[in-house]
Design an enzyme around this catalytic site. Structure first.
Site, PDB file in Angstrom:
ATOM      1  CG  ASP A  19      -6.563  -3.083   5.420  1.00  0.00           C
ATOM      2  OD1 ASP A  19      -6.419  -3.342   4.208  1.00  0.00           O
ATOM      3  OD2 ASP A  19      -5.817  -2.307   6.033  1.00  0.00           O
TER       4      ASP A  19
ATOM      5  CG  ASP B 162      -3.067  -4.693   1.702  1.00  0.00           C
ATOM      6  OD1 ASP B 162      -2.802  -3.729   0.968  1.00  0.00           O
ATOM      7  OD2 ASP B 162      -3.766  -4.600   2.728  1.00  0.00           O
TER       8      ASP B 162
END
Length: 169
Positions: free
Chosen positions: A122, A147
């Site tokens: 991330d 995401d």
């Protein structure tokens, strides 16, 4: 000769591939230029970071001991297979297929991370003062392009269902 039904399937696979490639490219940049925990200030509400998430959304089950890697990998693979089947069956339904393609690209991106690294990379870190009561320091959990694809796809699925229900009235 390909049927119209079959030929409308491939653009959705192309969209999923674009999301997947954008996700993998940006994660490769983060891996190449950032060490775990590094952060770069961009604006008063956004940083580029390098975070490893061994869990699911919002780091759900991140500390579960390792089994979650293969559990979430299996879920992602199963979802991808189901989504491809749904796209083949419903490729003419534009909003529905757009949603599925976004989810497909994101799911495959995160599955690749889990298989290759054991965690999802991330790198997008948004933070706002008004979130301080919910998230530490107002930082929304870090996320990535995969995401974003999954989230946009989920929102579009909800919108598609609302529109379908309205049309049936």
């Amino acid at each position: 000769m390909a049927s119209k039904h079959n030929s409308s399937f491939w653009p959705w696979i192309g969209l999923a591939a674009v999301i997947l490639l954008a996700d993998m490219f940006t994660k490769a940049l983060i891996l190449g230029y950032y060490e775990l925990g590094d952060s770069t200030y961009v604006t008063s509400f956004f940083n580029v970071v390098r975070v490893h998430n061994s869990g699911a959304a919002f780091s759900f089950l991140a500390g579960a001991g390792g089994w979650q890697r293969w559990f979430f990998t299996a879920i992602g693979i199963g979802a991808a297979i189901f989504i491809v089947w749904m796209l083949r069956s419903h490729s003419g339904q534009k909003l529905f297929s757009f949603a599925l393609a976004c989810i497909l690209g994101g799911a495959i991106g995160n599955v690749i991370d889990r298989v290759v690294h054991g965690y999802v990379i991330d790198w997008l870190d948004f933070h706002f003062d008004f979130l301080s009561g919910i998230f530490h320091g107002g930082h929304f959990p870090s996320f990535n392009i995969a995401d974003m694809g999954i989230s946009i796809g989920a929102m579009c699925l909800i919108l598609d269902e609302i529109l379908r229900v309205r049309r049936s009235r």
